[in-house]
Design a protein around this motif. Structure first.
Motif, PDB file in Angstrom:
ATOM      1  N   ILE A 155      40.363  14.826  62.333  1.00 36.55           N
ATOM      2  CA  ILE A 155      38.788  16.107  62.024  1.00 36.55           C
ATOM      3  C   ILE A 155      37.869  14.645  62.364  1.00 36.55           C
ATOM      4  N   ALA A 156      36.509  14.961  63.239  1.00 38.21           N
ATOM      5  CA  ALA A 156      36.091  13.972  63.664  1.00 38.21           C
ATOM      6  C   ALA A 156      34.256  13.830  62.927  1.00 38.21           C
ATOM      7  N   ASP A 157      34.070  14.665  61.842  1.00 37.42           N
ATOM      8  CA  ASP A 157      33.029  14.740  61.764  1.00 37.42           C
ATOM      9  C   ASP A 157      33.163  16.258  60.303  1.00 37.42           C
ATOM     10  N   PRO A 158      33.044  15.716  59.645  1.00 33.63           N
ATOM     11  CA  PRO A 158      32.888  16.222  58.117  1.00 33.63           C
ATOM     12  C   PRO A 158      32.721  17.689  57.873  1.00 33.63           C
ATOM     13  N   ILE A 159      31.653  17.608  58.403  1.00 33.72           N
ATOM     14  CA  ILE A 159      31.218  19.171  58.302  1.00 33.72           C
ATOM     15  C   ILE A 159      32.327  19.883  60.095  1.00 33.72           C
ATOM     16  N   TYR A 160      32.664  21.185  59.597  1.00 34.79           N
ATOM     17  CA  TYR A 160      32.921  21.949  60.500  1.00 34.79           C
ATOM     18  C   TYR A 160      33.287  22.789  59.748  1.00 34.79           C
ATOM     19  N   PHE A 163      39.526   8.490  54.712  1.00 35.19           N
ATOM     20  CA  PHE A 163      38.868   7.564  55.040  1.00 35.19           C
ATOM     21  C   PHE A 163      38.639   7.232  56.943  1.00 35.19           C
ATOM     22  N   PHE A 164      39.431   8.491  56.923  1.00 33.34           N
ATOM     23  CA  PHE A 164      39.787   8.496  59.001  1.00 33.34           C
ATOM     24  C   PHE A 164      38.466   9.432  59.570  1.00 33.34           C
ATOM     25  N   THR A 165      37.327   8.856  59.811  1.00 40.79           N
ATOM     26  CA  THR A 165      36.848   9.479  61.055  1.00 40.79           C
ATOM     27  C   THR A 165      37.160   9.027  61.980  1.00 40.79           C
ATOM     28  N   VAL A 166      37.026   9.735  63.556  1.00 34.76           N
ATOM     29  CA  VAL A 166      38.013   9.271  64.744  1.00 34.76           C
ATOM     30  C   VAL A 166      36.394   8.695  65.672  1.00 34.76           C
ATOM     31  N   ASP A 167      36.246   7.667  66.268  1.00 33.22           N
ATOM     32  CA  ASP A 167      35.456   6.840  66.983  1.00 33.22           C
ATOM     33  C   ASP A 167      35.496   7.611  67.849  1.00 33.22           C
ATOM     34  N   SER A 168      36.925   7.392  68.916  1.00 36.46           N
ATOM     35  CA  SER A 168      37.233   7.669  69.931  1.00 36.46           C
ATOM     36  C   SER A 168      38.427   7.352  70.659  1.00 36.46           C
ATOM     37  N   VAL A 209      41.685  16.934  68.140  1.00 35.85           N
ATOM     38  CA  VAL A 209      40.846  16.855  67.440  1.00 35.85           C
ATOM     39  C   VAL A 209      39.666  17.198  67.066  1.00 35.85           C
ATOM     40  N   ILE A 210      39.578  17.699  66.071  1.00 35.99           N
ATOM     41  CA  ILE A 210      38.689  18.497  65.776  1.00 35.99           C
ATOM     42  C   ILE A 210      37.072  18.273  65.845  1.00 35.99           C
ATOM     43  N   PRO A 211      35.848  18.660  67.035  1.00 31.47           N
ATOM     44  CA  PRO A 211      35.088  17.839  67.301  1.00 31.47           C
ATOM     45  C   PRO A 211      34.352  18.429  66.312  1.00 31.47           C
ATOM     46  N   PRO A 212      33.086  17.527  66.852  1.00 34.25           N
ATOM     47  CA  PRO A 212      31.708  18.171  66.250  1.00 34.25           C
ATOM     48  C   PRO A 212      31.057  18.608  66.363  1.00 34.25           C
TER      49      PRO A 212
END
Ligand SMILES: Cc1cc2nc3c(=O)[nH]c(=O)nc-3n(C[C@H](O)[C@H](O)[C@H](O)COP(=O)(O)OP(=O)(O)OC[C@H]3O[C@@H](n4cnc5c(N)ncnc54)[C@H](O)[C@@H]3O)c2cc1C
Length: 288
Positions: A149-154, A213-218, A241-244
């Motif tokens: 997951i790229a961003d906590p709001i999805y 605690f894994f926030t996708v960066d790239s 990867v679920i995008p922003p």
């Protein structure tokens, strides 16, 4: 009769259009697509191999006969003038407006994510991409299937977990040795601790590897690695990867009714857009 304009014939817009009493309101729905998509169906296509057709219906067939439907794309909403512009150059006026155009997924926000989508498909964007993911997974014989997951709001917070459980069952049925990996930006396996306490033992039972605690960066598609803002890296064979997400991309006047992610700012108890008494927003396009 009061004219009600509903932008979007998805879950929120279609249900509301059918609920408004026809004796009181003249209701028009505008949607750019011919079909209504039942989004949870993505999971059953991607992990069970269900057909795309099963989860879409012509929007017209879901609306009561008195509800008008216009198939066009909204390009601008002016709440001050009570006007909506459509791509086909038409302009509409209203007494009340309800914006229900859902969330947009930004596959270009994270380096490598569009390539990932194009290579493997996914289970959040379209039914066709879910079909592509199923075909990809059916080809796997070993390795690691990573859901991140790229961003906590999805949308649909349990969606990635459902994907992890269902893919684990799919690989078990296929009799292949593929590890399922779930990477999340939260301190637990789920945003809420109460649900985490229930879900974590189940994930463990299924041998699903969880990275918190894994926030996708790239994403490096050559090296097949996903990097997190926290400094961790994950190797994958196939990944999604679920995008922003963001709110409406079309122009809305006044601009301050949108927040930094384009979501419409509403009162969460009334769904009224801040500063207006004739404009509402519901569902995934809002900040609520
Ligand atoms: C994999 C997955 C599983 C899910 N599972 C669940 C679940 O189990 N339970 C649950 O409650 N929710 C679930 N959801 C979430 C749920 O599907 C959404 O929250 C819901 O569809 C949002 O409804 P909406 O009306 O706000 O937007 P949408 O249903 O996205 O509808 C938006 C509509 O607006 C139209 N539109 C967009 N932009 C424009 C424009 N510019 N002009 C004209 N039309 C436009 C679109 O074509 C679309 O028809 C899931 C989602 C996913 C992806």
């Amino acid at each position: 009769m009061k004219k009600v304009l509903i932008l979007g014939g998805g879950g929120g817009g279609a249900i509301l259009a059918n609920l408004l009493p026809k004796e009181e309101f003249e209701v028009t729905v505008v949607d750019r697509d011919e079909y209504h998509v039942f989004q949870p169906g993505n999971l059953f296509i991607a992990f069970y191999g269900d057909s795309v057709e099963k989860y879409r219906r012509p929007i017209r067939s879901l609306l009561k006969p008195h509800v008008k439907l216009i198939r066009d794309e909204v390009t601008e909403v002016n709440l001050n003038d009570r006007k909506v512009k459509l791509k086909g150059d038409k302009s509409l006026e209203y007494d009340y407006i309800i914006i229900a155009t859902g969330a947009n997924l930004d596959f270009d926000a994270i380096e490598g994510n569009r390539e990932l989508l194009e290579s493997y498909g996914d289970f959040y964007s379209t039914l066709e991409n879910a079909e592509k993911l199923y075909k990809t997974l059916k080809e796997m014989r070993e390795g690691r299937f990573v859901i991140a997951i790229a961003d906590p709001i999805y949308k649909c917070p349990p969606g990635p977990h459902k994907g992890a459980f269902l893919s684990s069952t799919l690989f078990e049925r296929m009799g292949v040795d593929v590890d399922v990996v779930l990477a999340l930006p939260f301190p637990h396996a789920y945003p809420s601790k109460t649900i985490s306490d229930i879900i974590e033992p189940e994930l463990e039972k299924r041998n699903i590897e969880v990275h918190t605690f894994f926030t996708v960066d790239s994403i490096d598609v050559e090296k097949k690695r996903i990097y997190s803002l926290e400094g961790e890296e994950l190797e994958y064979t196939v990944a999604t990867v679920i995008p922003p997400h963001e709110g409406p991309r079309y122009k809305v006047e006044p601009p301050e009714v949108k927040d930094d992610s384009n979501y419409l700012k509403i009162d969460k108890y009334t769904c009224l857009i801040e500063g207006f008494d004739d404009a509402y927003a519901i569902g995934d396009c809002t900040n609520a």
